[in-house]
Design a protein around this motif. Structure first.
Motif, mmCIF file in Angstrom:
data_model
loop_
_atom_site.group_PDB
_atom_site.id
_atom_site.type_symbol
_atom_site.label_atom_id
_atom_site.label_comp_id
_atom_site.label_asym_id
_atom_site.label_seq_id
_atom_site.Cartn_x
_atom_site.Cartn_y
_atom_site.Cartn_z
ATOM 1 N N LEU A 145 9.359 45.015 -29.522
ATOM 2 C CA LEU A 145 9.140 46.390 -29.104
ATOM 3 C C LEU A 145 8.895 47.275 -30.138
ATOM 4 O O LEU A 145 10.975 47.186 -30.958
ATOM 5 C CB LEU A 145 9.730 47.003 -27.886
ATOM 6 C CG LEU A 145 8.541 46.538 -26.399
ATOM 7 C CD1 LEU A 145 9.629 45.966 -25.413
ATOM 8 C CD2 LEU A 145 7.300 46.664 -26.268
ATOM 9 N N PRO A 146 8.947 48.894 -29.937
ATOM 10 C CA PRO A 146 9.615 50.036 -31.448
ATOM 11 C C PRO A 146 10.599 50.051 -30.368
ATOM 12 O O PRO A 146 10.783 50.668 -29.216
ATOM 13 C CB PRO A 146 8.809 50.369 -31.684
ATOM 14 C CG PRO A 146 7.480 50.596 -30.214
ATOM 15 C CD PRO A 146 7.936 49.199 -30.262
ATOM 16 N N PRO A 147 11.422 50.483 -30.940
ATOM 17 C CA PRO A 147 12.893 51.731 -30.185
ATOM 18 C C PRO A 147 11.996 52.624 -29.800
ATOM 19 O O PRO A 147 11.322 53.538 -30.534
ATOM 20 C CB PRO A 147 13.712 51.766 -31.695
ATOM 21 C CG PRO A 147 13.629 50.793 -32.893
ATOM 22 C CD PRO A 147 12.031 50.825 -32.494
ATOM 23 N N SER A 148 12.743 52.411 -28.225
ATOM 24 C CA SER A 148 12.119 54.277 -27.338
ATOM 25 C C SER A 148 12.907 54.616 -26.709
ATOM 26 O O SER A 148 13.792 53.436 -26.025
ATOM 27 C CB SER A 148 10.865 53.879 -27.178
ATOM 28 O OG SER A 148 10.487 52.812 -26.152
ATOM 29 N N PRO A 149 13.098 55.533 -25.920
ATOM 30 C CA PRO A 149 13.629 56.189 -25.104
ATOM 31 C C PRO A 149 13.019 54.996 -23.383
ATOM 32 O O PRO A 149 14.396 54.096 -22.802
ATOM 33 C CB PRO A 149 13.231 56.988 -24.601
ATOM 34 C CG PRO A 149 12.841 57.541 -25.244
ATOM 35 C CD PRO A 149 12.279 56.752 -26.244
ATOM 36 N N ASP A 154 10.627 48.966 -20.807
ATOM 37 C CA ASP A 154 9.289 47.877 -21.058
ATOM 38 C C ASP A 154 9.155 46.715 -21.632
ATOM 39 O O ASP A 154 7.985 46.009 -20.998
ATOM 40 C CB ASP A 154 8.557 48.698 -22.838
ATOM 41 C CG ASP A 154 8.239 50.067 -22.097
ATOM 42 O OD1 ASP A 154 7.725 50.742 -21.500
ATOM 43 O OD2 ASP A 154 7.842 50.604 -23.477
ATOM 44 N N ALA A 155 10.124 46.807 -21.828
ATOM 45 C CA ALA A 155 10.564 45.186 -22.259
ATOM 46 C C ALA A 155 10.890 44.032 -20.501
ATOM 47 O O ALA A 155 9.674 43.114 -20.771
ATOM 48 C CB ALA A 155 12.366 44.579 -23.169
ATOM 49 N N GLN A 156 11.326 45.163 -19.767
ATOM 50 C CA GLN A 156 11.046 44.489 -18.185
ATOM 51 C C GLN A 156 9.359 44.332 -17.915
ATOM 52 O O GLN A 156 9.463 43.085 -17.345
ATOM 53 C CB GLN A 156 12.133 45.228 -17.663
ATOM 54 C CG GLN A 156 13.857 44.959 -17.478
ATOM 55 C CD GLN A 156 13.913 43.341 -17.093
ATOM 56 O OE1 GLN A 156 13.668 42.776 -16.756
ATOM 57 N NE2 GLN A 156 15.549 43.244 -17.917
ATOM 58 N N ALA A 157 9.355 45.176 -18.416
ATOM 59 C CA ALA A 157 7.472 44.864 -17.710
ATOM 60 C C ALA A 157 6.837 43.581 -18.730
ATOM 61 O O ALA A 157 5.917 42.824 -17.854
ATOM 62 C CB ALA A 157 6.843 45.684 -18.030
#
Length: 192
Positions: A145-149, A154-157
């Motif tokens: 994943l790209p860095p984002s808020p 998103d990683a948990q999803a």
């Protein structure tokens, strides 16, 4: 990268023989179904030696899960790197999982299996499993994943997609169908 421990353990020190034997037996046959006497017999140590290294079966179970965590995370990081190409991001996940799902010794997630078998009877097992799942999500965040808020969410999803795929394969759904579903979800996610 080695996902499973070595099978030839006779030349290892006693503690390592016990751990590798327990890893093989606990993962293949289950924790409750594998008695300490079987681990002792197959590792070629005495009961005294066993209890010198592991005062109880619960101690051995926790050591097994720590070992599994180390082996699996190293394999998973390597598999994601091998299947990832510049700019592909999420596309590395399905083929990495496919490697594992197609292994002859695949029996699902050792951590899901352990928590399912032991429930809350060994709280340390739940703690190790939660840490493993968080470490997996962290790895997904930093490698895919790209860095984002919303990177952590998103990683948990993504971790939920991985968990669902593991359980579907463990329940007997054909690996190609599961991987196609994973790819479809990830394609839709990437398009969004």
């Amino acid at each position: 990268m080695l996902l499973a421990p070595i099978t030839e353990v006779h030349d290892l020190p006693a503690r390592e023989r016990l751990l590798h034997t327990a890893h093989r037996l606990f993962y293949r046959e289950g924790i409750r179904a594998t008695g300490i006497d079987k681990v002792i017999a197959e590792s070629g140590v005495t009961k005294v030696t066993f209890y010198r290294h592991f005062p109880s079966k619960n101690d051995l179970v926790c050591a097994y899960l720590e070992m599994r965590h180390t082996l699996w995370m190293a394999w998973f990081a390597d598999a994601l790197a091998r299947h990832g190409k510049a700019g592909t991001g999420l596309a590395a996940l399905a083929p990495a999982l496919g490697e594992w799902f197609r292994r002859e010794d695949f029996r699902g997630c050792a951590f899901i299996n352990s928590v399912s078998e032991l429930g809350d009877t060994v709280p340390e097992v739940n703690a190790i499993a939660r840490r493993h799942k968080q470490d997996m999500a962290d790895l997904l965040a930093t490698t895919l994943l790209p860095p984002s808020p919303t990177q952590a969410q998103d990683a948990q999803a993504l971790a939920l997609v991985v968990e669902g795929a593991i359980v579907r394969v463990q329940l007997g759904e054909p690996v190609p169908a599961v991987l196609a579903s994973v790819s479809r979800l990830l394609s839709a996610w990437g398009a969004a």
